[in-house]
Write an enzyme that holds these catalytic residues in place. Structure first.
Site, PDB file in Angstrom:
ATOM      1  N   LYS A 140      46.216  40.664  34.856  1.00  0.00           N
ATOM      2  CA  LYS A 140      45.127  41.588  35.188  1.00  0.00           C
ATOM      3  C   LYS A 140      44.446  41.181  36.506  1.00  0.00           C
ATOM      4  O   LYS A 140      43.920  42.029  37.224  1.00  0.00           O
ATOM      5  CB  LYS A 140      44.129  41.658  34.028  1.00  0.00           C
ATOM      6  CG  LYS A 140      44.715  42.326  32.785  1.00  0.00           C
ATOM      7  CD  LYS A 140      45.024  43.799  33.040  1.00  0.00           C
ATOM      8  CE  LYS A 140      45.734  44.492  31.917  1.00  0.00           C
ATOM      9  NZ  LYS A 140      45.939  45.919  32.110  1.00  0.00           N
ATOM     10  N   SER A 179      41.113  44.706  33.862  1.00  0.00           N
ATOM     11  CA  SER A 179      40.285  44.193  32.765  1.00  0.00           C
ATOM     12  C   SER A 179      39.264  43.220  33.338  1.00  0.00           C
ATOM     13  O   SER A 179      39.485  42.654  34.425  1.00  0.00           O
ATOM     14  CB  SER A 179      41.197  43.451  31.785  1.00  0.00           C
ATOM     15  OG  SER A 179      40.443  42.688  30.880  1.00  0.00           O
ATOM     16  N   TYR A 205      47.949  37.052  30.106  1.00  0.00           N
ATOM     17  CA  TYR A 205      47.439  38.428  30.244  1.00  0.00           C
ATOM     18  C   TYR A 205      46.383  38.475  31.339  1.00  0.00           C
ATOM     19  O   TYR A 205      46.405  39.355  32.219  1.00  0.00           O
ATOM     20  CB  TYR A 205      46.846  38.867  28.901  1.00  0.00           C
ATOM     21  CG  TYR A 205      46.040  40.146  28.943  1.00  0.00           C
ATOM     22  CD1 TYR A 205      46.678  41.387  28.990  1.00  0.00           C
ATOM     23  CD2 TYR A 205      44.641  40.120  28.909  1.00  0.00           C
ATOM     24  CE1 TYR A 205      45.929  42.564  29.008  1.00  0.00           C
ATOM     25  CE2 TYR A 205      43.898  41.286  28.931  1.00  0.00           C
ATOM     26  CZ  TYR A 205      44.542  42.509  28.986  1.00  0.00           C
ATOM     27  OH  TYR A 205      43.811  43.670  29.012  1.00  0.00           O
ATOM     28  N   ALA A 211      45.998  36.594  33.824  1.00  0.00           N
ATOM     29  CA  ALA A 211      46.615  36.439  35.154  1.00  0.00           C
ATOM     30  C   ALA A 211      47.264  37.744  35.611  1.00  0.00           C
ATOM     31  O   ALA A 211      47.188  38.101  36.791  1.00  0.00           O
ATOM     32  CB  ALA A 211      47.639  35.305  35.129  1.00  0.00           C
TER      33      ALA A 211
END
Ligand SMILES: NC(=O)c1ccc[n+]([C@@H]2O[C@H](COP(=O)([O-])OP(=O)(O)OC[C@H]3O[C@@H](n4cnc5c(N)ncnc54)[C@H](OP(=O)(O)O)[C@@H]3O)[C@@H](O)[C@H]2O)c1
Length: 267
Positions: free
Chosen positions: A163, A146, A159, A161
């Site tokens: 990604k 992402s 989240y 982190a």
């Protein structure tokens, strides 16, 4: 390495029951004639998708209902994917987020996010790379990260982190593997219109979201071309390249302020 050729070959796709995964399945079947191993928990949805794609495009499909937060299910996905068929490529797409204040994320939900977004990807990759290398078919793996993996995103902190892990993991492996006949592409989209962003909390951020079908087309194209790290959408790509010239703390703060507004309006 040549451009990937999926026609008549098997591609494993996780998170195929909705959103980006479902749209990538459609693109792979319609535009590339790939056979698909479709993985997610919601089996009914996968079966319906498999029937539709087979009827419309004459491809072969295999459905695996699995909870990728569980190690044993991840191993089973690999066994079922390579048992009785030659796998050419894999797209590791399944993921979950937490959008809200960090203290609202329970320890159990964090562990689940870590298991799915990070551990399942490492486990699948570790099991599949030697297999793909041994097959000598110039196959590949695409990891769905992402934009939140390229720049920290407050209110999706954990989240973001997970990604970031995937960006470093995928990009490192790209260099380890491309001499060994397997490409590794990391795909890093900004916001997409999917179930993940369907909640009210995202209401003030909707203008930034990309349609899932367009994102899927760019994802498969970037995988075909064996890109290193790819951000879909010309504006997003351009914006991302400009972020190098802006102090990160400032940039992250601006995005955080926007997310805070959306959360306080709809949280
Ligand atoms: N939407 C965005 O704005 C955005 C932006 C950048 C990156 N991404 C990434 O894109 C990927 C796809 O997300 P999406 O936006 O398409 O979200 P989505 O519509 O919620 O799809 C998530 C997929 O993951 C599957 N999944 C969730 N938990 C699972 C589990 N425990 N085991 C197996 N499969 C599981 C879901 O299937 P089941 O529920 O049926 O299991 C579903 O097919 C994710 O990695 C996400 O981080 C999304």
């Amino acid at each position: 390495m040549r451009t990937m050729n999926y026609r008549g070959r098997w591609v494993l796709l996780t998170g195929a029951s909705s959103g980006l995964g479902l749209e990538m399945a459609k693109v792979l079947a319609r535009d590339y004639g790939a056979n698909l191993v479709l993985v997610a928990r919601r089996e009914e949805r996968l079966r319906k998708l498999a029937e539709e794609l087979t009827a419309a495009h004459g491809i072969e499909t295999h459905v695996v209902a699995a909870d990728l937060m569980k190690e044993e299910d991840v191993s089973r996905v690999v066994e079922e994917s390579i048992g009785g068929r030659d796998l050419y490529a894999a797209i590791l797409n399944a993921g979950v987020t937490h959008f809200g204040h960090h203290h609202e994320l329970s320890w159990a939900d964090f562990q689940n996010m870590l298991s799915l977004n990070v551990s399942s990807v490492v486990q699948l990759t570790t099991l599949l790379l030697p297999y793909l290398e041994e097959r000598r078919e110039d196959g590949g793996i695409m990891i769905i990260s992402s934009l939140a993996g390229l720049t920290p995103v407050a209110y999706q902190t954990a989240y973001s982190a997970t990604k970031a892990f995937l960006v470093n993991y995928g990009c490192g492996l790209h260099h380890e593997m491309h001499h060994r006949g397997v490409s590794v592409t990391t795909f890093a989209p900004g916001g997409i219109i999917t179930e993940m962003t369907a909640g009210e909390r995202f209401n003030s951020l909707r203008a930034w979201l990309m349609p899932a079908d367009k994102c899927a087309e760019e994802a498969i194209e970037s995988f075909s071309r064996r890109r290193y790290l790819y951000v879909p959408g010309a504006m997003m790509r351009w914006g991302t390249s400009l972020t190098k010239f802006v102090p990160q703390r400032f940039l992250v703060g601006r995005v955080a302020a926007q997310y805070r507004r959306s959360l306080s309006k709809h949280g």
